[in-house]
Design a protein around this motif. Sequence first.
Motif, mmCIF file in Angstrom:
data_model
loop_
_atom_site.group_PDB
_atom_site.id
_atom_site.type_symbol
_atom_site.label_atom_id
_atom_site.label_comp_id
_atom_site.label_asym_id
_atom_site.label_seq_id
_atom_site.Cartn_x
_atom_site.Cartn_y
_atom_site.Cartn_z
ATOM 1 N N GLY A 50 0.669 -1.430 0.309
ATOM 2 C CA GLY A 50 0.474 -0.140 0.072
ATOM 3 C C GLY A 50 0.769 1.219 0.371
ATOM 4 N N ARG A 51 2.142 0.952 0.060
ATOM 5 C CA ARG A 51 2.659 2.449 -0.189
ATOM 6 C C ARG A 51 2.954 2.985 -1.636
ATOM 7 N N PRO A 52 3.242 3.850 -1.529
ATOM 8 C CA PRO A 52 3.520 4.672 -3.144
ATOM 9 C C PRO A 52 4.725 4.333 -3.727
ATOM 10 N N ALA A 53 5.281 4.109 -4.672
ATOM 11 C CA ALA A 53 6.392 3.280 -5.783
ATOM 12 C C ALA A 53 7.596 4.657 -4.797
ATOM 13 N N ALA A 54 8.340 3.849 -5.334
ATOM 14 C CA ALA A 54 10.056 4.869 -4.916
ATOM 15 C C ALA A 54 9.791 6.188 -6.798
ATOM 16 N N VAL A 55 10.859 6.532 -6.383
ATOM 17 C CA VAL A 55 11.678 7.623 -7.469
ATOM 18 C C VAL A 55 12.963 7.816 -7.148
ATOM 19 N N GLY A 56 12.964 8.582 -8.823
ATOM 20 C CA GLY A 56 14.312 8.612 -9.059
ATOM 21 C C GLY A 56 14.291 7.668 -9.497
ATOM 22 N N GLU A 57 16.273 6.927 -9.801
ATOM 23 C CA GLU A 57 17.229 6.071 -10.589
ATOM 24 C C GLU A 57 16.807 5.202 -9.418
ATOM 25 N N PRO A 58 16.269 3.536 -10.437
ATOM 26 C CA PRO A 58 16.120 2.497 -9.870
ATOM 27 C C PRO A 58 17.441 2.600 -8.947
#
Length: 257
Positions: A50-58
Motif C-alpha cells: 500500500g505504499r507509494p512507489a519509489a522515485v528516481g534512479e532504481p
Amino acid sequence: MKQQGARSGSRPPVLLLHAFPLSAAMWDGVIARMAAERDVLAVDYPGFGGRPAAVGEPDLGVFADDIAAELDRRGTGPVIAVGLSLGGYVMVELVRRRPDLLAGLVFADTRVTPDSPSEAGRRAVQAARIRADGHVESLVTDYLPACLTATTRADVRTALHRMVRTAEPEGVAWTLHAMAARTDGRAALRAGGLGLPGGVIVGSDDALCSASDRATLRKALGGARAYGVPDAGHYSAVDNPQGFAAALKAYLQDWNL
C-alpha cells in the motif's frame, strides 16, 4: 513499519525484510511464533503493502535508506536483520550504508551475487510489460509459480496472489530494474559485516537459489551456519512459518542473541 512483541530488554529486535513482489504481510505466520519472545519489526518497501512507489534512479539503496530512517526515528538500536530473497539484497545495502544499525544478519532463500545479463534482461522485459499493462497480474501467472512447490497449500497460494495484487505497478517495475542493477555484495559482507553473527536459512525445495548460491553466501559471511526449513520452497517463511521460526530461533540460540 509494524512492531509486535513485548520489549525484550537487552536482546536486539528482529527486523524482517520481505521478498519480491510480496509485502510485510508475508511474515505474519513467523511473527505469530516469535513475538512472545522478542520484539519483531516488519517493513513494507516503497511500492508494496500500500505504499507509494519509489522515485528516481532504481537503486535498492533507496529501500535501505528508507528503513534506516525509520529505525533512527524509532530509536530502535541495532537489529537482527532477516531478509528473504529481495530482502537479502536490501540487507546488503544496509551493511554498506548503516552497519551501525545491525546486530546480526540472516539471509533466507537469497544470494549475494548480481544478476547475469540474461536475468537482468528478463527483469527489464517484465518491468516493461507491467508498465504497459498497468497492473501486476503477469506476476501471478508468470513469476509466482517458480517460487512455489507442488506441496504449497491452496490457501497459501490464494494469500500470495492477494498479496501480489496489492503491489503498486510502477513500484514493481522500479524494483525490477533496481534488482537488475545491483552489484556483487560479497566484499560488502566481508568488510561491513565483519564480526556480525551470520546465518543462512534455506527452504528444502527452493528451486531458485542453488546450492552454489548458498555456499557463496555462507563463505561471504565467514562460514555461516545454514538452517533448513522442511516442506518449503523459495518463500519458505510463507510455506512453512513454523519451520522458519524454528530455524530463526535456532540461529538466535546458537549466537546467544
